[in-house]
Design an enzyme around this catalytic site. Sequence first.
Site, mmCIF file in Angstrom:
data_model
loop_
_atom_site.group_PDB
_atom_site.id
_atom_site.type_symbol
_atom_site.label_atom_id
_atom_site.label_comp_id
_atom_site.label_asym_id
_atom_site.label_seq_id
_atom_site.Cartn_x
_atom_site.Cartn_y
_atom_site.Cartn_z
ATOM 1 N N GLY A 308 -0.174 52.721 7.890
ATOM 2 C CA GLY A 308 0.090 53.868 8.746
ATOM 3 C C GLY A 308 -1.178 54.503 9.288
ATOM 4 N N SER A 309 -1.190 55.819 9.343
ATOM 5 C CA SER A 309 -2.257 56.551 10.043
ATOM 6 C C SER A 309 -3.639 56.418 9.401
ATOM 7 C CB SER A 309 -1.884 58.038 10.131
ATOM 8 O OG SER A 309 -0.740 58.211 10.946
ATOM 9 N N THR A 310 -3.710 55.952 8.152
ATOM 10 C CA THR A 310 -5.030 55.772 7.538
ATOM 11 C C THR A 310 -5.826 54.670 8.226
ATOM 12 O OG1 THR A 310 -3.937 54.403 5.863
ATOM 13 C CG2 THR A 310 -4.466 56.665 5.254
#
Length: 586
Positions: A308-310
């Site tokens: 995801g956003s990491t």
Amino acid sequence: MVSPSYRKSVQLTTSPLLASKTPVWRSKFIVAGIAFGFVMLAGRAAYVQVFNNSFFQRQGEVRFARTLELPANRGRILDRNGLILASSVVAPSIWAIPEDVERDDPEVRAKLKQVAKLLGMPQKDFDKKLEDEDKTFVWIKRQVDEPIAKQIAALNLKGIYQRKEYKRQYPEGEAAAHVVGFTNVEDNGQEGIELAFNKELAGKAGSRRVIKDRLGRVVEGVGEQVPPVEGRDIQLSVDSKVQFFAYQKLRDAVTARKAKAGSVVVLDAVTGEVLALANYPSYVPDKRQNLTGEQLRNRAITDTFEPGSTMKPITVAMALEAGRITPKTIIDTTPGRYQLGGFTITDTHNNGALTVEGVIQKSSNVGALKIAQKMTPHEMWDTYTALGYGQKPQIQFPGAVTGRLRPWKTWKPVEQATMAYGYGLSASLFQMAHSYTSFAHDGSIIPVTILKNTEPPVGVRVFSPSNALAVRKMLQMAAGPGGTGTRAQTVGYSVGGKSGTAHKQVGKGYASNKYRAWFTGMAPIEKPRIIVAVMIDEPTDGQYFGGVAAAPVFSEVVQQTLRMMNVPPDLAVKPLVMTQGAPESL
């Protein structure tokens, strides 16, 4: 003159029966037969004792000679400060020769009941082990506490014997269970460090040749004794205090969020050493009754997920390195959604025009994909590979998984876009933490180790120092006011990191109500000392965003760890901690 009586006795020999003559050859035959028998016996004795004595010695040894194993004491597992994580203690095992146990004797039966009670065994199970009187050996119970073994020995029961063995003790219990692992009853490693370094820890058993009687008692020692080689101690990079604190905070967060599970990884950003690796649920290594796979799994290195956003900071870093953008480049994310190949990619808000820094701060999916479109799939794949994605982590630990990163030639435009914000590839939490060493270590990804490291690591350059610093500043913005991870802030130390939230995969699709939340970051920002990655699996209390579910664990672990490492604070005042960060895009 001959007496009449004498004459009478001589006359008796004239009886036909007594007067019969024995042939001389018969006497000679009998004498020869006796002589031949003596010769045969002498020859047999010479054959047995002189010419072929080795065969009979072997037969005697098979029946009465035994090689006793002299067990080696298994090495200890120590933390980086020399504190014991696993050690061996004497634990005798109780065995029996059923045919020698006089169970008909009332006094013996009373003592046998005492033995069963001391061993904590149901009388029925205990009696069953002694029922087969044809057996010459049966284990009653392996590895009992030494005080109990002494009480059993004091009963002096015929047919009940003991053998010296060792069992492992794990002082840190469930907090370090997934690191140290455990051994089986034969003292062979089954999980964790116990398995990974089983050969070094086990040492080499010695031996002793003896003569035993039918009761198993040693009568005489024969031959030379080979002493055991004791197992080697293994010193880990893990700090038991950091490990315990990280586990404690993780457990509290999983419980508070009514989650399924969670993991924490703490790395030394300078040396690449693993300071803590914790999972919940866990187990007590020396009490493993009724264990489940959920408890045994070392999720931090065995479970993979879409990050995801990491992944967005990595997307920005590779574009900076390729010279396609600068931190101030404007990316238009209007109107908060983007149509590509029949798919609609959305943000949680319409953020309008953002700088590249703002894309990370606001966690914009649209902004990340537009940055990715400035690069080729090959360029992105090369960077992902350099950071360890799609490759098995080179760490001395069993069960580490590879994750998934498909060859760049198979990528479709929509897949390149979704990879920019962490969908379409998978990695473990450990791989995520490792990849962030490239930001913390001035652009070089460094090798990680579970063993205490005395040599400075040699890294591989992925990003320039200036670009790595630029990304760290963006991570600081993401964890600061207006970012998605404000709850990651801590007292006295500057922090930077990226939250992430992703729907869980179910079959070929995604569950609409199941999420993984995580936060990966570092501190202090100017000269990072540690990297911390936190994952909360399936929070069900309604707070499933990474900035809410995982960031607070990051904050607490960072603050406590830096204090334990005597890292001086780099902030003069307590930072502003917002009660609710802006939710990041999924």
